[in-house]
Scaffold this motif. Structure first.
Motif, PDB file in Angstrom:
ATOM      1  N   PRO A   1      56.498  -8.825  42.013  1.00 21.45           N
ATOM      2  CA  PRO A   1      57.165  -9.719  41.061  1.00 21.45           C
ATOM      3  C   PRO A   1      56.190 -10.512  40.192  1.00 21.45           C
ATOM      4  O   PRO A   1      56.491 -10.810  39.034  1.00 21.45           O
ATOM      5  N   ALA A   2      55.013 -10.867  40.727  1.00 21.13           N
ATOM      6  CA  ALA A   2      54.029 -11.585  39.913  1.00 21.13           C
ATOM      7  C   ALA A   2      53.541 -10.707  38.765  1.00 21.13           C
ATOM      8  O   ALA A   2      53.332 -11.193  37.641  1.00 21.13           O
ATOM      9  N   PHE A   3      53.367  -9.427  39.025  1.00 19.96           N
ATOM     10  CA  PHE A   3      52.968  -8.510  37.953  1.00 19.96           C
ATOM     11  C   PHE A   3      54.117  -8.289  36.974  1.00 19.96           C
ATOM     12  O   PHE A   3      53.903  -8.168  35.762  1.00 19.96           O
ATOM     13  N   ALA A   4      55.336  -8.265  37.494  1.00 19.35           N
ATOM     14  CA  ALA A   4      56.496  -8.084  36.630  1.00 19.35           C
ATOM     15  C   ALA A   4      56.684  -9.264  35.682  1.00 19.35           C
ATOM     16  O   ALA A   4      57.281  -9.121  34.613  1.00 19.35           O
ATOM     17  N   ALA A   5      56.164 -10.439  36.055  1.00 17.02           N
ATOM     18  CA  ALA A   5      56.232 -11.581  35.155  1.00 17.02           C
ATOM     19  C   ALA A   5      55.320 -11.402  33.951  1.00 17.02           C
ATOM     20  O   ALA A   5      55.517 -12.038  32.908  1.00 17.02           O
TER      21      ALA A   5
ATOM     22  N   VAL B   1      57.494  -3.450  35.251  1.00 19.46           N
ATOM     23  CA  VAL B   1      56.770  -2.596  36.201  1.00 19.46           C
ATOM     24  C   VAL B   1      57.577  -1.336  36.472  1.00 19.46           C
ATOM     25  O   VAL B   1      58.734  -1.408  36.894  1.00 19.46           O
ATOM     26  N   HIS B   2      56.963  -0.182  36.228  1.00 17.37           N
ATOM     27  CA  HIS B   2      57.547   1.110  36.569  1.00 17.37           C
ATOM     28  C   HIS B   2      57.109   1.448  37.998  1.00 17.37           C
ATOM     29  O   HIS B   2      55.907   1.550  38.269  1.00 17.37           O
TER      30      HIS B   2
ATOM     31  N   SER C   1      65.709  -6.827  35.020  1.00 15.30           N
ATOM     32  CA  SER C   1      65.251  -6.386  33.699  1.00 15.30           C
ATOM     33  C   SER C   1      63.755  -6.088  33.668  1.00 15.30           C
ATOM     34  O   SER C   1      63.265  -5.450  32.737  1.00 15.30           O
ATOM     35  N   ARG C   2      63.013  -6.519  34.686  1.00 15.09           N
ATOM     36  CA  ARG C   2      61.556  -6.311  34.704  1.00 15.09           C
ATOM     37  C   ARG C   2      61.150  -5.149  35.610  1.00 15.09           C
ATOM     38  O   ARG C   2      59.966  -4.896  35.793  1.00 15.09           O
ATOM     39  N   LEU C   3      62.146  -4.475  36.195  1.00 10.18           N
ATOM     40  CA  LEU C   3      61.853  -3.409  37.141  1.00 10.18           C
ATOM     41  C   LEU C   3      62.409  -2.092  36.622  1.00 10.18           C
ATOM     42  O   LEU C   3      63.570  -2.011  36.206  1.00 10.18           O
ATOM     43  N   ARG C   4      61.573  -1.058  36.646  1.00 12.55           N
ATOM     44  CA  ARG C   4      61.984   0.289  36.263  1.00 12.55           C
ATOM     45  C   ARG C   4      61.799   1.199  37.481  1.00 12.55           C
ATOM     46  O   ARG C   4      60.676   1.595  37.791  1.00 12.55           O
TER      47      ARG C   4
END
Length: 352
Positions: free
Chosen positions: A174-178, A182-183, A201-204
């Motif tokens: 989640p820190a990287f997704a911020a 992130v795929h 919305s930040r996760l693929r």
């Protein structure tokens, strides 16, 4: 040589079966961990599926073990003892799971079956006692320089991130997704958003793709993230480097040896990794330059040719112990008879 082994670690096996030997994989009607066979893999014709119950035990030159239970399975099914009258090696793919740094390897109390570690960190981490212990570093088939980095997003390849949790650094994603979407590629990623606290919305979630599709799609991401805390050395990291991707990796286990400074950032400071992620996402030319450095490093250390040559050297050293104890016959030195046993495939040997 005719080599018996089970389909345990598919990615490692993808490389191993591209050597010059014949590879026999047990298959069962229901598949499962003891009978996967080829499992639909695009492997060379030198890979054959066999029914262990009907296999001629004398047709095997060596067995490559990957689970301690396989020693008893081979002895029971084939009537030949690994490390005794059947040459054997044990491949240790994993870091110790408990009691590190005092973890004693299951084969530590014997000296007839060498333990081959896939990384130098593994060899350091395991107490292998009196067992011969050596390292054959990974090598992988080169997927090609496919990197485009066209998506200003992050790519991760991880199997079972929900179940494995902190081992694979799932809690760090989640820190990287911020920073950027992130795929996540790999098996059993369902439920990852809820388990790790992702904003949807930040996760693929990309699923378990076939290798060629995986390489093509992963290479579209601008940066590869390797958040593994306690794995030997994920082959996905080496694949990403071969693709020409810049990489961000936790400075754990073997990653500091695998990733040079010019290829990205390796650090135990997650904040430092996030800082580099932002910079590379905003600077595609720097990302491309670092990705090229990553590819050059991977080709130099983790090439398929070097891997297969190292394994040929290991296999050539194997000797059935029962021959070593025989006295020479017909004036033939025992050492020469051992050499014949090593180099001549079982199916071509003459009966005594």
């Amino acid at each position: 040589m005719r080599i018996l082994l089970w389909h345990v670690h598919g990615s490692w096996t993808d490389a191993f079966v591209r050597g010059s030997h014949e590879y026999l994989f047990p298959v069962l009607p229901g598949g499962g961990p003891w009978g996967l066979g080829r499992a639909g893999r695009d492997w060379p014709d030198s890979v054959r599926e066999v029914a262990l119950a009907h296999l001629d035990a004398d047709a095997i030159d060596a067995v490559v073990l990957q689970r301690p239970e396989e020693i008893g399975e081979v002895a029971e099914r084939l009537g030949r003892r690994p490390g005794g009258d059947l040459p054997a090696v044990f491949v240790e793919h994993n870091t110790p799971k408990v009691n590190f740094p005092f973890s004693r390897h299951p084969l530590a109390d014997q000296d007839s079956i060498p333990v081959v570690h896939v990384t130098h960190f593994n060899k350091l981490a395991w107490d292998t006692g009196r067992a011969p212990s050596l390292v054959v570093e990974h090598g992988i088939p080169d997927p090609g320089h496919l990197y485009t980095g066209e998506l200003p997003e992050l790519g991760v390849v991880v199997n079972e991130p929900v179940r494995r949790g902190r081992v694979t650094g799932t809690d760090l994603l989640p820190a990287f997704a911020a920073v950027a979407p992130v795929h996540v590629f790999g098996m059993k990623t369902e439920g990852l958003a809820a388990a790790a606290g992702f904003e949807t919305s930040r996760l693929r979630l990309r699923g378990d793709l076939k290798p060629r599709e995986l390489h093509r799609e992963l290479a579209r991401c601008r940066v590869y993230v390797h958040p593994m805390r306690w794995t030997s050395l994920g082959l996905s990291l080496l694949e990403a480097m071969h693709l020409g991707m810049p990489v961000l990796a936790l400075a754990t286990t073997e990653a500091p040896r695998a990733v040079p400074a010019e290829a990205g950032t390796v650090s135990a400071d997650v904040g430092e990794l996030l800082h580099t992620a932002r910079r590379l996402l905003a600077n595609p030319e720097e990302a491309r330059r670092r990705g090229t450095a990553a590819r050059e490093a991977a080709l130099a250390r983790y090439s398929l040719g070097r891997f297969l040559a190292d394994w040929d050297a290991v296999l050539a050293e194997l000797r059935p112990r029962r021959l070593a104890s025989r006295s020479p016959g017909d004036g033939e030195p025992a050492s020469e008879r051992q050499e014949e046993q090593i180099l001549v495939p079982a199916r071509e040997r003459k009966s005594p």
